[in-house]
Design a protein around this motif. Structure first.
Motif, PDB file in Angstrom:
ATOM      1  N   MET A 101      15.724 139.665 106.081  1.00 37.63           N
ATOM      2  CA  MET A 101      16.597 139.049 105.073  1.00 37.63           C
ATOM      3  C   MET A 101      16.299 137.554 104.967  1.00 37.63           C
ATOM      4  SD  MET A 101      20.754 138.758 105.025  1.00 37.63           S
ATOM      5  CE  MET A 101      21.000 140.523 105.102  1.00 37.63           C
ATOM      6  N   GLY A 102      16.116 137.041 103.740  1.00 37.03           N
ATOM      7  CA  GLY A 102      15.882 135.619 103.552  1.00 37.03           C
ATOM      8  C   GLY A 102      17.096 134.803 103.932  1.00 37.03           C
ATOM      9  N   SER A 103      16.859 133.552 104.318  1.00 40.37           N
ATOM     10  CA  SER A 103      17.971 132.708 104.776  1.00 40.37           C
ATOM     11  C   SER A 103      18.954 132.428 103.643  1.00 40.37           C
ATOM     12  CB  SER A 103      17.430 131.399 105.344  1.00 40.37           C
ATOM     13  OG  SER A 103      16.680 130.694 104.378  1.00 40.37           O
ATOM     14  N   GLU A 126      28.735 128.495  98.381  1.00 37.68           N
ATOM     15  CA  GLU A 126      27.326 128.111  98.310  1.00 37.68           C
ATOM     16  C   GLU A 126      26.820 128.005  96.869  1.00 37.68           C
ATOM     17  OE1 GLU A 126      24.141 126.790 100.497  1.00 37.68           O
ATOM     18  OE2 GLU A 126      25.983 127.600 101.386  1.00 37.68           O
ATOM     19  N   MET A 127      27.562 128.554  95.911  1.00 36.31           N
ATOM     20  CA  MET A 127      27.063 128.676  94.540  1.00 36.31           C
ATOM     21  C   MET A 127      26.741 127.347  93.849  1.00 36.31           C
ATOM     22  SD  MET A 127      26.578 131.825  93.962  1.00 36.31           S
ATOM     23  CE  MET A 127      26.712 132.366  92.259  1.00 36.31           C
ATOM     24  N   PRO A 128      27.533 126.284  94.012  1.00 35.94           N
ATOM     25  CA  PRO A 128      27.152 125.022  93.355  1.00 35.94           C
ATOM     26  C   PRO A 128      25.783 124.517  93.796  1.00 35.94           C
ATOM     27  CG  PRO A 128      29.427 124.926  94.086  1.00 35.94           C
ATOM     28  CD  PRO A 128      28.830 126.172  94.684  1.00 35.94           C
ATOM     29  N   ASP A 154      19.031 136.690  95.131  1.00 34.30           N
ATOM     30  CA  ASP A 154      19.547 137.273  96.370  1.00 34.30           C
ATOM     31  C   ASP A 154      20.849 138.037  96.161  1.00 34.30           C
ATOM     32  OD1 ASP A 154      17.608 135.982  98.323  1.00 34.30           O
ATOM     33  OD2 ASP A 154      18.412 134.228  97.318  1.00 34.30           O
ATOM     34  N   SER A 155      21.391 137.975  94.953  1.00 35.96           N
ATOM     35  CA  SER A 155      22.642 138.663  94.656  1.00 35.96           C
ATOM     36  C   SER A 155      22.391 140.122  94.299  1.00 35.96           C
ATOM     37  CB  SER A 155      23.355 137.961  93.499  1.00 35.96           C
ATOM     38  OG  SER A 155      24.411 138.742  92.995  1.00 35.96           O
ATOM     39  N   GLU A 156      23.338 140.987  94.648  1.00 37.69           N
ATOM     40  CA  GLU A 156      23.243 142.398  94.284  1.00 37.69           C
ATOM     41  C   GLU A 156      23.341 142.586  92.771  1.00 37.69           C
ATOM     42  OE1 GLU A 156      22.587 145.059  96.184  1.00 37.69           O
ATOM     43  OE2 GLU A 156      22.241 143.627  97.805  1.00 37.69           O
ATOM     44  N   GLU A 157      23.896 141.602  92.083  1.00 36.07           N
ATOM     45  CA  GLU A 157      24.068 141.704  90.632  1.00 36.07           C
ATOM     46  C   GLU A 157      22.780 141.406  89.868  1.00 36.07           C
ATOM     47  OE1 GLU A 157      27.197 140.079  87.207  1.00 36.07           O
ATOM     48  OE2 GLU A 157      27.057 139.073  89.147  1.00 36.07           O
ATOM     49  N   TYR A 158      21.804 140.814  90.542  1.00 39.15           N
ATOM     50  CA  TYR A 158      20.546 140.438  89.884  1.00 39.15           C
ATOM     51  C   TYR A 158      19.871 141.682  89.312  1.00 39.15           C
ATOM     52  CZ  TYR A 158      16.188 137.762  89.279  1.00 39.15           C
ATOM     53  OH  TYR A 158      15.089 137.124  88.763  1.00 39.15           O
ATOM     54  N   PRO A 159      19.387 141.614  88.057  1.00 42.17           N
ATOM     55  CA  PRO A 159      18.779 142.802  87.429  1.00 42.17           C
ATOM     56  C   PRO A 159      17.631 143.377  88.249  1.00 42.17           C
ATOM     57  CG  PRO A 159      19.149 141.092  85.801  1.00 42.17           C
ATOM     58  CD  PRO A 159      19.424 140.464  87.135  1.00 42.17           C
ATOM     59  N   ALA A 179      22.922 133.194 103.527  1.00 40.02           N
ATOM     60  CA  ALA A 179      23.916 132.162 103.205  1.00 40.02           C
ATOM     61  C   ALA A 179      24.835 132.637 102.092  1.00 40.02           C
ATOM     62  CB  ALA A 179      23.201 130.874 102.786  1.00 40.02           C
ATOM     63  N   LEU A 180      24.267 133.335 101.113  1.00 42.01           N
ATOM     64  CA  LEU A 180      25.070 133.843 100.004  1.00 42.01           C
ATOM     65  C   LEU A 180      26.057 134.892 100.490  1.00 42.01           C
ATOM     66  CD1 LEU A 180      25.469 133.738  96.923  1.00 42.01           C
ATOM     67  CD2 LEU A 180      23.771 135.563  96.728  1.00 42.01           C
ATOM     68  N   LEU A 181      25.619 135.769 101.390  1.00 45.11           N
ATOM     69  CA  LEU A 181      26.492 136.814 101.913  1.00 45.11           C
ATOM     70  C   LEU A 181      27.609 136.237 102.768  1.00 45.11           C
ATOM     71  CD1 LEU A 181      23.849 139.517 102.918  1.00 45.11           C
ATOM     72  CD2 LEU A 181      25.525 139.677 101.072  1.00 45.11           C
TER      73      LEU A 181
END
Length: 392
Positions: free
Chosen positions: A1-3, A15-17, A95-100, A7-9
């Motif tokens: 898993m990437g860092s 972390e979003m800004p 890195d988001s699950e929502e990413y297409p 961090a997002l998880l």
């Protein structure tokens, strides 16, 4: 898993800004985004690092470091990110699950995309309808009818909201009660061309707009060439209605072929300048659209498995079938398959199996719906194949 994914998880919205800041710098593409994670545990850690520290990583050029520093001084990332949210703009890191899902596996996938409106289901079958800005009456009629037919069939239509074929097809989709997504060459809050304003607002209600550029980014010529890879990347099939011999539409076709997407073209009169490009594509081996109803029906039949579920297949359920109906060598071939198109020779290098044997295995996996042949001895993973590859 990437860092950054970790961090997002772990930190989520906090972390979003800082992900937003990465996009605002305009210097962080897919390769840089990946390389950064060797040195920084999160976007916030990167944001808070000194320029001298960034220079030591040797990831950035001096000019890029200058732009990063200027961006950090110029913008209030928390305020700008909140303003974007207030405008109904969603930011989706890779890195988001929502990413297409389809976009995730293309070459040079954008590390961050912005969406206004709605996204189609990750596994929904998709088709792009693209073509000349200065289209003929014939081209306009074909684009309109294709848009209507795909809307009636429940197929998501991807395009660029450009004048001509793109906007005509997308308008027909929306007016027929279907879903369409526009890929923009600027920020999702910037309407371009201005004449597509009515379509833009209709898309926000019954579809969506997407861009890899941060909100407020004004369109530039090179951005349109960049976005074309996203149009093809999000599509299962690319349909070219009309195109001149030298056309921006053909950039999308080149991206589609590199990504292993199927390309179809509408034939036109050999004397019409807007048919030079499409007729040449057909001469070079593109599929021919000679019957609009039949073409859409064939598409629906081929992608009916995705339409039936309209949702990602549960990986736990995929693991048992993968063990049950794949041979050991088929599993090796599946593990060795790239996200882009590949050949038996490429798989042979990775798996150490003979190329002639792998060619037969590729054909077998096509019959099982795991690979798809895209011609010239090249194959790509189907959505089903992507699921299984993650599961075995």
């Amino acid at each position: 898993m990437g860092s950054f994914k970790q961090a997002l998880l772990l930190k989520g919205e906090e972390e979003m800004p800082y992900f937003y800041f990465l996009s605002k710098t305009s210097v962080i593409g897919g390769k840089t985004y990946s390389k950064m994670q060797e040195f920084y545990a999160s976007p916030r850690e990167f944001y808070e690092a000194s320029l001298d520290d960034m220079k030591k990583t040797k990831v950035f050029t001096n000019n890029q470091l200058k732009l990063i520093g200027e961006c950090r001084e110029r913008i209030d990332i928390n305020r700008e990110y909140k303003e974007a949210l207030n405008q109904g703009i969603r930011m989706i890191p890779i890195d988001s699950e929502e990413y297409p899902r389809k976009l995730r596996y293309i070459k040079d996938a954008p590390p961050i995309v912005f969406v206004k409106g709605e996204l189609m289901s990750k596994h929904a079958p998709t088709v792009s309808i693209i073509g000349a800005r200065e289209c003929s009456v014939y081209g306009a009629n074909v684009a309109k009818r294709l848009g209507e037919l795909f809307a009636e069939a429940g197929i998501a239509v991807i395009s660029g909201m450009a004048r001509g074929v793109d906007s005509i097809a997308q308008k027909a989709v929306i007016e027929s009660g279907g879903y369409s997504l526009a890929l923009l060459g600027g920020g999702v809050d910037v309407i371009y061309p201005k004449e597509s304003a009515t379509l833009y607002y209709k898309l926000l209600k019954n579809g969506g707009v997407m861009s890899e550029h941060a909100p407020g980014t004004m369109p530039r010529g090179q951005f349109f060439a960049m976005r074309n890879r996203l149009i093809s990347g999000l599509s299962d099939v690319v349909c070219v209605v009309e195109a001149k011999a030298q056309s921006g539409t053909l950039i999308t076709v080149d991206s589609a072929l590199e990504q292993g997407r199927e390309v179809y073209a509408v034939p036109g009169r050999i004397t019409d300048i807007t048919s030079f490009g499409t007729n040449e594509l057909i001469r070079q081996g593109a599929g021919i659209i000679s019957d609009l109803d039949g073409f859409v029906n064939d598409f629906v039949n081929e992608y009916s498995f995705a339409m039936a579920s309209d949702a990602p297949t549960d990986l736990a359920k995929e693991k048992a079938p993968a063990r049950d109906f794949l041979t050991d060598n088929e599993k090796l071939a599946l593990k060795g398959a790239d996200e882009d198109s590949f050949t038996a020779d490429i798989l042979s290098y990775k798996t150490k199996l003979p190329a002639f044997e792998l060619l037969g295995i590729c054909v077998s996996l096509c019959e099982k719906g795991i690979f798809k042949s895209v011609g010239a001895g090249r194959f790509v993973l189907s959505d089903k194949g992507m699921n299984l590859q993650s599961a075995i």
